[in-house]
Structure formats: structure tokens, C-alpha cells
Scaffold this motif. Structure first.
Motif, PDB file in Angstrom:
ATOM      1  N   TRP A   6       0.812  -1.372   0.137  1.00  0.00           N
ATOM      2  CA  TRP A   6       0.015   0.022  -0.032  1.00  0.00           C
ATOM      3  C   TRP A   6       0.875   1.323  -0.068  1.00  0.00           C
ATOM      4  CZ3 TRP A   6      -5.416  -0.038  -0.432  1.00  0.00           C
ATOM      5  CH2 TRP A   6      -5.905  -1.161  -0.220  1.00  0.00           C
ATOM      6  N   PHE A  23      -3.312  -1.597   7.988  1.00  0.00           N
ATOM      7  CA  PHE A  23      -2.536  -2.212   6.807  1.00  0.00           C
ATOM      8  C   PHE A  23      -1.377  -3.146   7.012  1.00  0.00           C
ATOM      9  CE2 PHE A  23      -4.447   1.903   5.128  1.00  0.00           C
ATOM     10  CZ  PHE A  23      -5.337   1.403   4.375  1.00  0.00           C
ATOM     11  N   SER A  29      -0.510  -8.028   3.349  1.00  0.00           N
ATOM     12  CA  SER A  29      -0.803  -6.539   3.206  1.00  0.00           C
ATOM     13  C   SER A  29       0.329  -5.771   3.785  1.00  0.00           C
ATOM     14  CB  SER A  29      -2.159  -6.239   3.864  1.00  0.00           C
ATOM     15  OG  SER A  29      -2.307  -4.804   3.819  1.00  0.00           O
ATOM     16  N   LEU A  31       2.251  -1.693   4.521  1.00  0.00           N
ATOM     17  CA  LEU A  31       1.854  -0.294   4.056  1.00  0.00           C
ATOM     18  C   LEU A  31       3.731   0.105   4.131  1.00  0.00           C
ATOM     19  CD1 LEU A  31       0.974   2.491   3.895  1.00  0.00           C
ATOM     20  CD2 LEU A  31       0.826   2.658   6.476  1.00  0.00           C
ATOM     21  N   TYR A  71      -4.391   4.012  -1.265  1.00  0.00           N
ATOM     22  CA  TYR A  71      -5.436   4.542  -0.327  1.00  0.00           C
ATOM     23  C   TYR A  71      -5.468   5.913  -0.391  1.00  0.00           C
ATOM     24  CZ  TYR A  71      -7.594   5.344   4.389  1.00  0.00           C
ATOM     25  OH  TYR A  71      -8.163   5.733   5.546  1.00  0.00           O
TER      26      TYR A  71
END
Length: 326
Positions: A6, A23, A29, A31, A71
Motif C-alpha cells: 500500500w 494495513f 498486506s 504499508l 489508499y
């Protein structure tokens, strides 16, 4: 994709606890990058949340080859621009609510996703929380019989001049940035739950006025919905009262009982059937968006369906405009 990496555009207050840390807590997942126009604030956020990359330019984040999903957590006025830019780069997007400043902008985002065949999800995250999934199940199970009508009261203390000096409050009542006042900021959560519970609407109307006159946006909205299944909704949103009159309450009435619950300020569902009351209490979530982010990741990895589509987000924009149209 085997893992979602992300990038956040707009790592402000909403991402500190509600979404950002989640996240890295969801399977498959990570970030890996954040962006904020103030480079020092972006760097500070990255350091505090152990994010390896930070930017002050959204285009750089979008074009980072390691970022494969975006995002968008900026104020609504830039949702359309950043979402369409990320979609154009071939990257799926999870965008904050309200979806944009108006229905036309939301439809542009939906069309861009369709044209590129790229996934788009709107952050109406309450529909994935256990609290509201329980209410949905109670409705499906007809615990209170056939639903007849819904009443919602949401009343908050007026934002005084001191509060309006804070940027986190000021932009939310600036129509050029938020699309409307606090109704546009908060009602998407409540109205999306109505869509989630009861489906599409046949008729919508409302009245919106500025009673306190402290800022340009309306601070009082009364809205009505006739759903296609015959259920009737009526809601009041007031942002000009005293602290002692604050209220967060929704009541769903059926043929044999009712379900009462808060949308924002509580964790207990009260069900009354034939004068017998039962309560369901839920623990507070550490990160309120984590259940939704789990579903978004699964959707982006082709392991689940879309938890809240762009079309649904645009529909909520349309409902709000119908309630506030002059």
C-alpha cells in the motif's frame, strides 16, 4: 499480485489509528509508502509507523513501482483527482468517504475504474464491523418481524469559533473542500448502513438549513427515504446544539419489536421483542477500519467480492444531494 503493498495519499489524522496501522496487521498486506504535501509531516508519520518510504508529491507515490495499491485519505475535494490518477497507473484504489464532493465526481471515478478495469472500493467500513454485521443478521433472521420504519437522530454540539480555528474542523465545514458541512462528513456512515441493511431507495427528499450561521455549510438536515421494499426512513442531523442534548441513536421498528443502537458512540445493541429486552455488547476495535481492510485486501487479491463498490459510494452521494437540495 500475491501481496498488497500500500501507498497512502494523505497520511493525516484519519490514518493515525483508524486505518493506517491496520494495513500492516492484515495478512498479505504491507504499508510501504505514505504521502503528505508537508514533507516533514510525511517523514514523521513514516518514522512513527515504520513505513520505509515517504513523499510530498502524490504522483511520485502513485508511480512508485513497489506500490501496487493506493489508499486515498485526503479531504474529499481531491478524491477524484488522486483516484483517477492511481487508476490510470493501473493501481486499485481504496478511497475514504465521502467518496467525493458531489455525485458527478463520484461517477467520474466509477467510470475511470470501469474503463481501466481496475478495482475501486469505498471506505464505508462500518458494514464490515461485527457490531453492524450483527444488526444485519438480526434483520435477515426477522428477529423483530418485518421491518416497517427506521428513525435516526444524530445531534452534536455546535462548533464554536475556537473549534473552527483548528484545521481538522475548519475544512469539514468548507463546502469547497468537503462538499457540504458535517452532514456530508458523517452521514455517509449512517446512510451506507441503511443501504447495506435495506437496499436501494425509491424516493428521497429532505430539508437542509444553516441555523447557527457560524459557517457557510448547512448545519441542520432532515431526510426521508422510501426504500424499494417499502421500508420508510426518517433522519435528523443537527450540528448546532448544546453538549447536554447530544444524541446518537437509531431505531429499527418491525412488526413484533425493535432494534436500537448508536452508530458512532456506543457498543451495545438493544433488541426488544414482545416487551422482552436483550442486549448484545461488542468490544471496541483498536483500528476501526481493520475488518474492512481485510476484505479490501482479499478483493484486490481476487479472493473475495467487493465489500463496497464505487457504484454504492456514488449512490450515497446521490442520496445526500437529494436530502440537501435547495
Amino acid at each position: 499480485m500475491k501481496k498488497i503493498n500500500w501507498g497512502i495519499i494523505g497520511c493525516g489524522d484519519v490514518t493515525e489509528f483508524k486505518s493506517g496501522p491496520a494495513f500492516n496487521k492484515v495478512s498479505n498486506s504491507n504499508l510501504i509508502a505514505v504521502m503528505r504535501r508537508d514533507m516533514a509531516k510525511a517523514k514523521d508519520y513514516a518514522y512513527r509507523h515504520n513505513v520505509p518510504k515517504w513523499y510530498s508529491n502524490a504522483e511520485q507515490l502513485i508511480n512508485d513501482p513497489e506500490v501496487n495499491a493506493v489508499y486515498v485519505a485526503t479531504p474529499p475535494s481531491s478524491h477524484e483527482m488522486y483516484t483517477i490518477a492511481a487508476l490510470a497507473a493501473g493501481k486499485p484504489v481504496y478511497v475514504e468517504k465521502p467518496m467525493s464532493v458531489n455525485t458527478d465526481a463520484a461517477i467520474n471515478m466509477v467510470r475511470a475504474a470501469a474503463q481501466k478495469n481496475i478495482k475501486l472500493v469505498i471506505a464505508h467500513y462500518r458494514r464490515e464491523q461485527p457490531f453492524f454485521k450483527k444488526i444485519k443478521q438480526l434483520i435477515i433472521d426477522k428477529v423483530i418481524g418485518d421491518i416497517r420504519f427506521v428513525k435516526l437522530d444524530y445531534c452534536k454540539m455546535v462548533l464554536n469559533q475556537e473549534a473552527l480555528k483548528e484545521n481538522k474542523n475548519a475544512w469539514r465545514v468548507d463546502t469547497s473542500i468537503a462538499g457540504g458541512g458535517l452532514f456530508h462528513d458523517l452521514a455517509p456512515h449512517q446512510l451506507d448502513l441503511m443501504l447495506y441493511f435495506f437496499g436501494d431507495a425509491e424516493k428521497i427528499n429532505g430539508v437542509a438549513v444553516n441555523q447557527a450561521g457560524l459557517y457557510a455549510a448547512d448545519d441542520m438536515v432532515a431526510g426521508n427515504i422510501l426504500f424499494k421494499n417499502g421500508i420508510v426512513f426518517s433522519g435528523i442531523w443537527s450540528f448546532g446544539i448544546e453538549k447536554t442534548s447530544e444524541r446518537d441513536w437509531c431505531e429499527i421498528t418491525g412488526t413484533i419489536g425493535k432494534i436500537e443502537f448508536p452508530v458512532f458512540d456506543g457498543r451495545t445493541i438493544t433488541v426488544t421483542v414482545n416487551n422482552t429486552t436483550q442486549q448484545f455488547t461488542f468490544d471496541a476495535l483498536q483500528h476501526v477500519q481493520q475488518p474492512m481492510i481485510e476484505k479490501v485486501v482479499a478483493y484486490f487479491l481476487n479472493e473475495a467480492g467487493n465489500p463496497c463498490s464505487g457504484e454504492e459510494g456514488a449512490l450515497i452521494m446521490k442520496w445526500m444531494e437529494a436530502m440537501t437540495r435547495k
